[in-house]
Design an enzyme around this catalytic site. Structure first.
Site, PDB file in Angstrom:
ATOM      1  N   THR A 179      -9.851  -1.183   4.221  1.00 42.18           N
ATOM      2  CA  THR A 179      -9.893  -1.775   2.882  1.00 42.18           C
ATOM      3  C   THR A 179     -10.313  -3.237   2.973  1.00 42.18           C
ATOM      4  O   THR A 179     -10.683  -3.731   4.035  1.00 42.18           O
ATOM      5  CB  THR A 179      -8.541  -1.585   2.154  1.00 42.18           C
ATOM      6  OG1 THR A 179      -8.692  -1.927   0.781  1.00 42.18           O
ATOM      7  CG2 THR A 179      -7.430  -2.415   2.776  1.00 42.18           C
ATOM      8  N   LYS A 186     -14.647  -3.319   4.593  1.00 41.49           N
ATOM      9  CA  LYS A 186     -15.372  -2.081   4.344  1.00 41.49           C
ATOM     10  C   LYS A 186     -16.839  -2.131   4.765  1.00 41.49           C
ATOM     11  O   LYS A 186     -17.427  -1.097   5.072  1.00 41.49           O
ATOM     12  CB  LYS A 186     -15.265  -1.687   2.865  1.00 41.49           C
ATOM     13  CG  LYS A 186     -13.853  -1.288   2.464  1.00 41.49           C
ATOM     14  CD  LYS A 186     -13.776  -0.808   1.036  1.00 41.49           C
ATOM     15  CE  LYS A 186     -12.366  -0.373   0.691  1.00 41.49           C
ATOM     16  NZ  LYS A 186     -12.280   0.198  -0.664  1.00 41.49           N
ATOM     17  N   ALA A 199     -15.739  -2.194  -1.993  1.00 45.76           N
ATOM     18  CA  ALA A 199     -15.360  -1.167  -2.966  1.00 45.76           C
ATOM     19  C   ALA A 199     -16.396  -1.087  -4.080  1.00 45.76           C
ATOM     20  O   ALA A 199     -16.700  -0.004  -4.586  1.00 45.76           O
ATOM     21  CB  ALA A 199     -13.985  -1.463  -3.547  1.00 45.76           C
ATOM     22  N   TYR A 246      -4.366  -0.793  -7.321  1.00 41.58           N
ATOM     23  CA  TYR A 246      -3.199  -0.001  -7.696  1.00 41.58           C
ATOM     24  C   TYR A 246      -1.895  -0.637  -7.231  1.00 41.58           C
ATOM     25  O   TYR A 246      -0.814  -0.093  -7.447  1.00 41.58           O
ATOM     26  CB  TYR A 246      -3.310   1.439  -7.164  1.00 41.58           C
ATOM     27  CG  TYR A 246      -3.120   1.572  -5.669  1.00 41.58           C
ATOM     28  CD1 TYR A 246      -1.871   1.867  -5.132  1.00 41.58           C
ATOM     29  CD2 TYR A 246      -4.181   1.407  -4.806  1.00 41.58           C
ATOM     30  CE1 TYR A 246      -1.691   1.995  -3.763  1.00 41.58           C
ATOM     31  CE2 TYR A 246      -4.013   1.540  -3.446  1.00 41.58           C
ATOM     32  CZ  TYR A 246      -2.767   1.821  -2.929  1.00 41.58           C
ATOM     33  OH  TYR A 246      -2.598   1.932  -1.573  1.00 41.58           O
ATOM     34  N   SER A 254       0.821  -1.210   0.000  1.00 38.93           N
ATOM     35  CA  SER A 254       0.000   0.000   0.000  1.00 38.93           C
ATOM     36  C   SER A 254       0.855   1.261   0.000  1.00 38.93           C
ATOM     37  O   SER A 254       1.851   1.365   0.720  1.00 38.93           O
ATOM     38  CB  SER A 254      -0.912   0.009   1.233  1.00 38.93           C
ATOM     39  OG  SER A 254      -1.559   1.265   1.360  1.00 38.93           O
ATOM     40  N   GLY A 303      -5.737   2.220 -11.126  1.00 43.17           N
ATOM     41  CA  GLY A 303      -6.353   2.587  -9.850  1.00 43.17           C
ATOM     42  C   GLY A 303      -5.637   3.663  -9.071  1.00 43.17           C
ATOM     43  O   GLY A 303      -6.086   4.042  -7.984  1.00 43.17           O
ATOM     44  N   SER A 308      -0.364   4.125   0.923  1.00 43.40           N
ATOM     45  CA  SER A 308      -0.967   5.060   1.874  1.00 43.40           C
ATOM     46  C   SER A 308       0.044   5.698   2.828  1.00 43.40           C
ATOM     47  O   SER A 308      -0.033   6.903   3.087  1.00 43.40           O
ATOM     48  CB  SER A 308      -2.087   4.375   2.661  1.00 43.40           C
ATOM     49  OG  SER A 308      -3.181   4.095   1.821  1.00 43.40           O
ATOM     50  N   GLY A 332     -17.610  -7.368  -9.287  1.00 43.04           N
ATOM     51  CA  GLY A 332     -17.395  -7.128  -7.862  1.00 43.04           C
ATOM     52  C   GLY A 332     -18.495  -6.292  -7.254  1.00 43.04           C
ATOM     53  O   GLY A 332     -18.778  -5.186  -7.724  1.00 43.04           O
ATOM     54  N   ALA A 333     -19.132  -6.832  -6.204  1.00 46.69           N
ATOM     55  CA  ALA A 333     -20.216  -6.122  -5.524  1.00 46.69           C
ATOM     56  C   ALA A 333     -19.952  -6.038  -4.024  1.00 46.69           C
ATOM     57  O   ALA A 333     -20.868  -5.976  -3.219  1.00 46.69           O
ATOM     58  CB  ALA A 333     -21.551  -6.835  -5.784  1.00 46.69           C
TER      59      ALA A 333
END
Length: 298
Positions: free
Chosen positions: A74, A78, A143, A233, A22, A254, A24, A139-140
């Protein structure tokens, strides 16, 4: 109690599984430094710690006790984090997923900045005036719910949702159809036919991450006329994104989404200090270049 000359400090973290790559930490720490804030950002990797979403209450309590100002959330937490929060922003409540938790005055407030991040990234690549028409989304989950909401807000006339958990896709389609009656939202069906009818594809699954290698659909379903948006990403170029480039598709990685959602989350964590998204994007590009990652400019 700090003196007037002491540098303000900010302790933040990310809870998720498989987050070793990540960006971040460098995103938040560098941006905070630009505002004269000393920021320490910690990855809390569930896989490394041998934990799962069931341990979220303990992790949230520990973060509060250690003085964290907030947490990013994440995959796969989520949606699982919601029952452990005191309140949700209107957007997080409508979407049903949280990626940002502000810890302040004994309260845990959930927000969703994924929605904003995806919107901004798509607009930058497809153009402010571009209106998506028929879109397939894979994807559901946590995100995916934010991304689906965003694409419908942009004016998509048809959204076809596919998820390995078919019931999850059906529930999301039903909820979105109620909120966006002007569009046609459906779950499942024939993926090849949906791709033949679609002009765009979104991957909102974790498939393509290093921990979840592969592609979420057969790449031969992609055609040069499709645009393809990836929310992963790390790695910056997933197997499916690479295949889409080879096909001649308009591709959107991403990175822009994570930068824009982080800029919005930074504002929430700092109680109003506005981040410079372009500066954050430039910083990340420099970091990736140092690590030998090729930056594409489709």
């Amino acid at each position: 109690m700090r003196s007037d000359h002491e540098t303000p400090a900010l302790l933040l973290g990310l809870i998720g599984d498989g987050i070793g790559e990540s960006l971040s930490p460098t995103l938040y720490e560098n941006e905070a430094a630009q505002h004269g804030i000393l920021c320490l950002y910690q990855r809390i990797d569930l896989g490394v710690l041998g934990l799962g979403p069931a341990q979220l209450p303990e992790l949230l309590t520990a973060a509060e006790r250690f003085g964290f100002a907030g947490l990013n959330i994440t995959h796969p937490c989520k949606q699982a984090v919601i029952p452990h929060l005191h309140a949700l922003s209107a957007e997080a409540r409508a979407i049903g997923a949280v990626n940002t938790v502000v810890l302040r005055n004994g309260q845990r407030i959930g927000h969703n900045t994924d929605h904003y991040g995806f919107l901004q990234n798509l607009r930058e690549h497809l153009g402010q005036d571009h209106t998506p028409r028929r879109v397939v989304q894979l994807g559901a989950g946590g995100a995916g719910v934010a991304v689906a909401d965003a694409i419908l807000r942009l004016g998509a006339s048809q959204l076809s949702l596919f998820d390995p958990a078919s019931e999850r896709a059906s529930l999301l389609a039903h909820a979105l159809q109620a909120r966006f009656p002007q569009a046609e939202v459906k779950a499942g069906g024939n993926l090849a036919r949906a791709m033949h009818e679609a002009d765009g594809l979104i991957n909102a699954t974790p498939i393509g991450m290093r921990k979840h290698p592969g592609t979420p659909l057969p790449p031969d379903l992609l055609e040069a006329r499709h645009w393809f948006a990836e929310i992963i990403y790390f790695p910056l170029e997933t197997e499916l994104l690479h295949a889409a480039r080879q096909k001649g598709c308009k591709t959107i990685d991403g990175l822009g989404m994570v930068v824009h959602q982080a800029a919005r989350a930074f504002e929430l964590f700092t109680d109003g200090i506005q981040a410079d998204a372009q500066r954050m994007a430039n910083h990340v590009a420099q970091v990736l270049t140092r690590h030998g990652v090729i930056m594409h400019t489709d």
